[in-house]
Scaffold this motif. Structure first.
Motif, PDB file in Angstrom:
ATOM      1  N   UNK A  39      -4.170  -4.689  -1.557  1.00  0.00           N
ATOM      2  CA  UNK A  39      -3.587  -5.843  -0.861  1.00  0.00           C
ATOM      3  C   UNK A  39      -2.077  -5.657  -0.719  1.00  0.00           C
ATOM      4  N   UNK A  40      -1.420  -5.281  -1.819  1.00  0.00           N
ATOM      5  CA  UNK A  40       0.037  -5.074  -1.797  1.00  0.00           C
ATOM      6  C   UNK A  40       0.394  -3.923  -0.858  1.00  0.00           C
ATOM      7  N   UNK A  41      -0.335  -2.811  -0.990  1.00  0.00           N
ATOM      8  CA  UNK A  41      -0.056  -1.639  -0.152  1.00  0.00           C
ATOM      9  C   UNK A  41      -0.291  -1.947   1.319  1.00  0.00           C
ATOM     10  N   UNK A  42      -1.397  -2.634   1.618  1.00  0.00           N
ATOM     11  CA  UNK A  42      -1.728  -2.940   3.004  1.00  0.00           C
ATOM     12  C   UNK A  42      -0.660  -3.841   3.628  1.00  0.00           C
ATOM     13  N   UNK A  43      -0.207  -4.836   2.861  1.00  0.00           N
ATOM     14  CA  UNK A  43       0.813  -5.736   3.399  1.00  0.00           C
ATOM     15  C   UNK A  43       2.144  -5.012   3.606  1.00  0.00           C
ATOM     16  N   UNK A  44       2.525  -4.183   2.644  1.00  0.00           N
ATOM     17  CA  UNK A  44       3.787  -3.450   2.786  1.00  0.00           C
ATOM     18  C   UNK A  44       3.753  -2.508   3.989  1.00  0.00           C
ATOM     19  N   UNK A  45       2.619  -1.844   4.202  1.00  0.00           N
ATOM     20  CA  UNK A  45       2.487  -0.974   5.374  1.00  0.00           C
ATOM     21  C   UNK A  45       2.561  -1.791   6.659  1.00  0.00           C
ATOM     22  N   UNK A  46       1.909  -2.955   6.640  1.00  0.00           N
ATOM     23  CA  UNK A  46       1.952  -3.810   7.831  1.00  0.00           C
ATOM     24  C   UNK A  46       3.377  -4.267   8.102  1.00  0.00           C
ATOM     25  N   UNK A  47       4.106  -4.636   7.033  1.00  0.00           N
ATOM     26  CA  UNK A  47       5.481  -5.114   7.216  1.00  0.00           C
ATOM     27  C   UNK A  47       6.376  -4.010   7.763  1.00  0.00           C
ATOM     28  N   UNK A  48       6.190  -2.789   7.266  1.00  0.00           N
ATOM     29  CA  UNK A  48       6.981  -1.660   7.774  1.00  0.00           C
ATOM     30  C   UNK A  48       6.676  -1.439   9.253  1.00  0.00           C
ATOM     31  N   UNK A  49       5.392  -1.450   9.604  1.00  0.00           N
ATOM     32  CA  UNK A  49       5.002  -1.262  11.009  1.00  0.00           C
ATOM     33  C   UNK A  49       5.501  -2.412  11.886  1.00  0.00           C
ATOM     34  N   UNK A  50       5.437  -3.637  11.331  1.00  0.00           N
ATOM     35  CA  UNK A  50       5.916  -4.807  12.074  1.00  0.00           C
ATOM     36  C   UNK A  50       7.411  -4.687  12.342  1.00  0.00           C
ATOM     37  N   UNK A  51       8.168  -4.321  11.300  1.00  0.00           N
ATOM     38  CA  UNK A  51       9.617  -4.155  11.464  1.00  0.00           C
ATOM     39  C   UNK A  51       9.926  -3.040  12.456  1.00  0.00           C
ATOM     40  N   UNK A  52       9.128  -1.963  12.384  1.00  0.00           N
ATOM     41  CA  UNK A  52       9.340  -0.847  13.306  1.00  0.00           C
ATOM     42  C   UNK A  52       9.079  -1.272  14.749  1.00  0.00           C
ATOM     43  N   UNK A  53       7.962  -1.993  14.963  1.00  0.00           N
ATOM     44  CA  UNK A  53       7.647  -2.467  16.316  1.00  0.00           C
ATOM     45  C   UNK A  53       8.716  -3.427  16.824  1.00  0.00           C
ATOM     46  N   UNK A  54       9.187  -4.304  15.926  1.00  0.00           N
ATOM     47  CA  UNK A  54      10.231  -5.261  16.314  1.00  0.00           C
ATOM     48  C   UNK A  54      11.515  -4.541  16.690  1.00  0.00           C
TER      49      UNK A  54
END
Length: 441
Positions: free
Chosen positions: A188-203
């Motif tokens: 859960x922690x890893x999945x969210x952190x990866x999503x946040x990194x990808x979200x920040x990258x897309x933004x």
């Protein structure tokens, strides 16, 4: 779920949508695999328990039918809309089916189907993303169901508990469950952190793309400005000579005494003054003030310049200007003209799309405290709610391919924002739109 981390609300909302979609896709995989393996493991029934194989296979058929009903209810007839409930329901059903097989065999703790519990728990934990709470609930349900099965088997069939083997089974089941709980939490922690990194990258990429597009747009405007600057010099000098010559001609007694010549001279003077006004506007466009170099000017002057710029495009449309002559604003005049040109040009396109015979553009202002609200409205084709939500997004356009980059309103929104104001819109599909922004006095 994520401890003390400060999480941006936008990221959290996006993650929850992503998490829900992921669970739905993975749940479909779990149900299909369960249907396959429940049917395939019927071979074990025929091999290990030939006397009760028919009962075991009937049980498998019943649970395959139940899972098929779940599949249809979740994905094709969305009667079960809560995905968390759907996940829990499917998993508890699979665990129940395995425990019923254990009960039918009358073998209690010695039943080989015990291995199915461990296999199901590990496989489901790997495939379906859970929250920590859900993992604990599912694994606790697994232990409770297993205990109840052994107790009922003992009470109904007199099957002994086989304590040494039972302790061994429970040890491995609890160990497996503990491993799954820890793995699920870390996932859960890893999945969210990866999503946040990808979200920040897309933004960030989106912002860079927007900045690049606005830079290209600004460069094009600058190129037009530089071209205009060269033309101004070439046109302005002979125009001044012509205006001077006209003034001299008007002083000639033969001209001043002839009504026709006098009227012709007046028409020529009006035409030349119109050219001079256009040159003045182009000079302001060619040498614009920066947004931070703002000064007070009459908003009516900016609107007049805009009307001259757009006169040819909107010549068949009625323009109504309700603006006080002496109303002052503090802004970059050339940038406000640029915004007004974008708004009036868009209004013209909307009216043409609607094929209005009585097209109308209304420009009005009103003062509210220390702000001036400027409004541009039209009776064009209007916009639906979905379009209205996207109109200020870079590259969003309703024009045909090749007839617009979708940057006009985005750039205008940025200009007004740099003036500590806000550009907004309201619209009714089929009736028209209104764009309005505010400026300081």
């Amino acid at each position: 779920m994520f401890g003390n981390q400060q999480i941006d609300q936008e990221i959290l909302v996006s993650y929850n949508i992503y998490f829900s979609d992921l669970r739905k896709k993975r749940l479909k995989i779990v149900i299909l695999l369960a249907l396959l393996f429940i049917a395939l493991f019927g071979i074990l029934d025929l091999t290990l328990y030939p006397q009760t194989a028919s009962t075991l296979i009937k049980s498998r058929i019943v649970f395959d039918a139940i899972l098929t009903a779940y599949f249809l209810a979740i994905f094709y007839r969305p009667w079960i809309k809560n995905m968390r409930f759907a996940v829990m329901l499917v998993i508890i059903t699979i665990l129940t089916q395995i425990n019923i097989l254990i009960f039918i065999t009358h073998d209690g703790a010695t039943s080989p189907y015990y291995a199915g519990l461990t296999l199901a728990i590990v496989a489901i934990t790997i495939v379906i993303p859970y929250t920590f709470f859900e993992t604990c609930t599912i694994l606790l349900s697994c232990l409770v169901l297993y205990f109840l099965t052994l107790i009922v088997d003992h009470q109904v069939h007199g099957t002994p508990y086989h304590l040494p083997l039972l302790v061994n089974n429970l040890f491995f089941l609890i160990s497996t469950n503990t491993f799954c709980i820890v793995a699920s939490y870390l996932n859960v922690i890893l999945r969210f952190n990866e999503f946040r990194i990808n979200f920040d990258l897309r933004t960030t990429l989106g912002k860079l793309k927007t900045a690049q597009a606005q830079l290209v747009h600004s460069e094009r405007i600058s190129a037009v400005g530089n071209l205009s600057a060269g033309l101004l010099h070439e046109v302005n000098n002979p125009l001044n000579y012509a205006i001077t010559a006209l003034q001299v001609m008007k002083m000639d007694p033969n001209v001043s005494s002839d009504a026709d010549l006098k009227e012709t001279a007046a028409d020529i003077e009006n035409g030349m003054m119109r050219i001079k006004n256009i040159i003045t506007d182009l000079r302001a466009f060619a040498y614009p003030q920066e947004a931070d170099r703002q000064f007070q000017f009459k908003i009516h002057e900016a609107i007049e310049s805009t009307m001259r710029f757009t006169a040819h495009e909107t010549e068949d449309i009625e323009k109504i200007v309700n603006v006080p002559q002496d109303l002052m604003v503090r802004a970059s005049k050339s940038h406000i003209v640029q915004v007004l040109i974008n708004l009036i040009t868009n209004a013209d396109k909307a009216i043409n799309k609607a094929k209005r015979e009585n097209g109308k553009i209304i420009i009005s202002t009103k003062q509210e405290n220390d702000r001036v609200i400027v409004s541009v409205s039209d009776n064009g084709i209007g916009m639906n709610e979905e379009t209205l939500q996207k109109i200020f997004d870079p590259f969003f356009t309703t024009s045909e391919i090749g007839k617009g980059l979708g940057l006009g309103l985005s750039v205008s929104h940025t200009i007004i924002k740099n003036h500590n104001g806000n550009l907004a819109a309201k619209s009714v599909l089929g009736e028209g739109s209104e764009f309005y922004f505010d400026l300081p006095i």
